[in-house]
Design an enzyme around this catalytic site. Sequence first.
Site, mmCIF file in Angstrom:
data_model
loop_
_atom_site.group_PDB
_atom_site.id
_atom_site.type_symbol
_atom_site.label_atom_id
_atom_site.label_comp_id
_atom_site.label_asym_id
_atom_site.label_seq_id
_atom_site.Cartn_x
_atom_site.Cartn_y
_atom_site.Cartn_z
ATOM 1 C CG ASP A 8 -3.183 0.929 -11.322
ATOM 2 O OD1 ASP A 8 -2.315 1.486 -12.039
ATOM 3 O OD2 ASP A 8 -3.623 1.452 -10.275
ATOM 4 C CG HIS A 9 -6.794 2.911 -13.566
ATOM 5 N ND1 HIS A 9 -7.023 2.050 -12.517
ATOM 6 C CD2 HIS A 9 -6.903 4.155 -13.052
ATOM 7 C CE1 HIS A 9 -7.264 2.744 -11.422
ATOM 8 N NE2 HIS A 9 -7.193 4.027 -11.715
ATOM 9 C CB CYS A 66 0.045 1.803 -9.637
ATOM 10 S SG CYS A 66 0.921 2.348 -8.172
ATOM 11 N N GLY A 69 3.120 4.538 -7.978
ATOM 12 C CA GLY A 69 4.055 3.447 -7.661
ATOM 13 C C GLY A 69 3.935 2.986 -6.219
ATOM 14 C CB VAL A 70 2.693 4.696 -3.164
ATOM 15 C CG1 VAL A 70 2.459 4.336 -1.709
ATOM 16 C CG2 VAL A 70 3.695 5.823 -3.276
ATOM 17 N N GLY A 71 1.071 2.290 -4.211
ATOM 18 C CA GLY A 71 0.126 1.198 -3.924
ATOM 19 C C GLY A 71 0.671 -0.137 -4.376
ATOM 20 C CG HIS A 99 24.093 -2.425 -1.598
ATOM 21 N ND1 HIS A 99 24.548 -1.383 -0.819
ATOM 22 C CD2 HIS A 99 25.037 -2.602 -2.561
ATOM 23 C CE1 HIS A 99 25.712 -0.949 -1.279
ATOM 24 N NE2 HIS A 99 26.023 -1.665 -2.352
ATOM 25 N NE ARG A 110 -2.866 8.444 -12.522
ATOM 26 C CZ ARG A 110 -3.906 7.986 -11.838
ATOM 27 N NH1 ARG A 110 -3.984 8.188 -10.540
ATOM 28 N NH2 ARG A 110 -4.859 7.330 -12.467
ATOM 29 N NE ARG A 134 28.880 -3.354 3.368
ATOM 30 C CZ ARG A 134 29.851 -3.323 2.435
ATOM 31 N NH1 ARG A 134 30.760 -4.280 2.389
ATOM 32 N NH2 ARG A 134 29.892 -2.351 1.544
ATOM 33 N NE ARG A 138 24.319 -4.511 6.165
ATOM 34 C CZ ARG A 138 25.280 -3.730 5.687
ATOM 35 N NH1 ARG A 138 25.298 -3.414 4.408
ATOM 36 N NH2 ARG A 138 26.216 -3.259 6.482
HETATM 37 C C1 RB5 Z 1 -5.254 4.706 -9.315
HETATM 38 O O1 RB5 Z 1 -6.078 5.769 -9.635
HETATM 39 C C2 RB5 Z 1 -4.142 5.106 -8.367
HETATM 40 O O2 RB5 Z 1 -4.649 5.387 -7.129
HETATM 41 C C3 RB5 Z 1 -3.116 3.990 -8.324
HETATM 42 O O3 RB5 Z 1 -2.645 3.751 -9.614
HETATM 43 C C4 RB5 Z 1 -1.844 4.220 -7.537
HETATM 44 O O4 RB5 Z 1 -1.358 5.508 -7.708
HETATM 45 C C5 RB5 Z 1 -1.863 3.832 -6.142
HETATM 46 O O5 RB5 Z 1 -0.815 3.901 -5.481
#
Ligand code: RB5
Length: 159
Positions: A8-9, A66, A69-71, A99, A110, A134, A138
Amino acid sequence: MKVAIGCDHGGFPFKEVLVKELESLGHAVHDCGAQELSPEDDYPDFARSVGLAIQRGQAERGVLICGSGVGANVAANKMDAVRAALCHDTYSAHQGVEHDDMNVLCLGARVIGIELAKELVRAFMSARFIGEGRFQRRLDKVLAIEKEQAHAIKPTAKR
Ligand code: RB5
């Protein structure tokens, strides 16, 4: 290897550099966008495109970027056959494949610098699933959860 990449951006500043890195390693890159920097774009759209590329056999691995990286990680793991993980250390980037048969690497542009991102991509792409004992047991349990959930009666949530 065929690899799909999406961002994404928040991840956009890394994508072209990582495409070049992947190509320099001899991989065939399937670019799922974004093709331009747009603050209004949404990471689930790119996670979906990378996941579909894996499900359709257009890619064996994926890289998603992103802001944190979480989203991207959360969205990608909603898709069958996708095993995505946010890895900002090289040990996890290769051990997750060896694994756990991780097939999508998520990165936060970021949070880390581009040189570490390149190292993480190299560690991820050069790793292979051990696929026996294993580790296979798993993975089979993970796949059983995926299958069970596909047939589960979902609770009717308000949101
Ligand atoms: C976008 O602004 C931001 O929220 C997205 O890239 C990301 O960090 C979400 O997990």
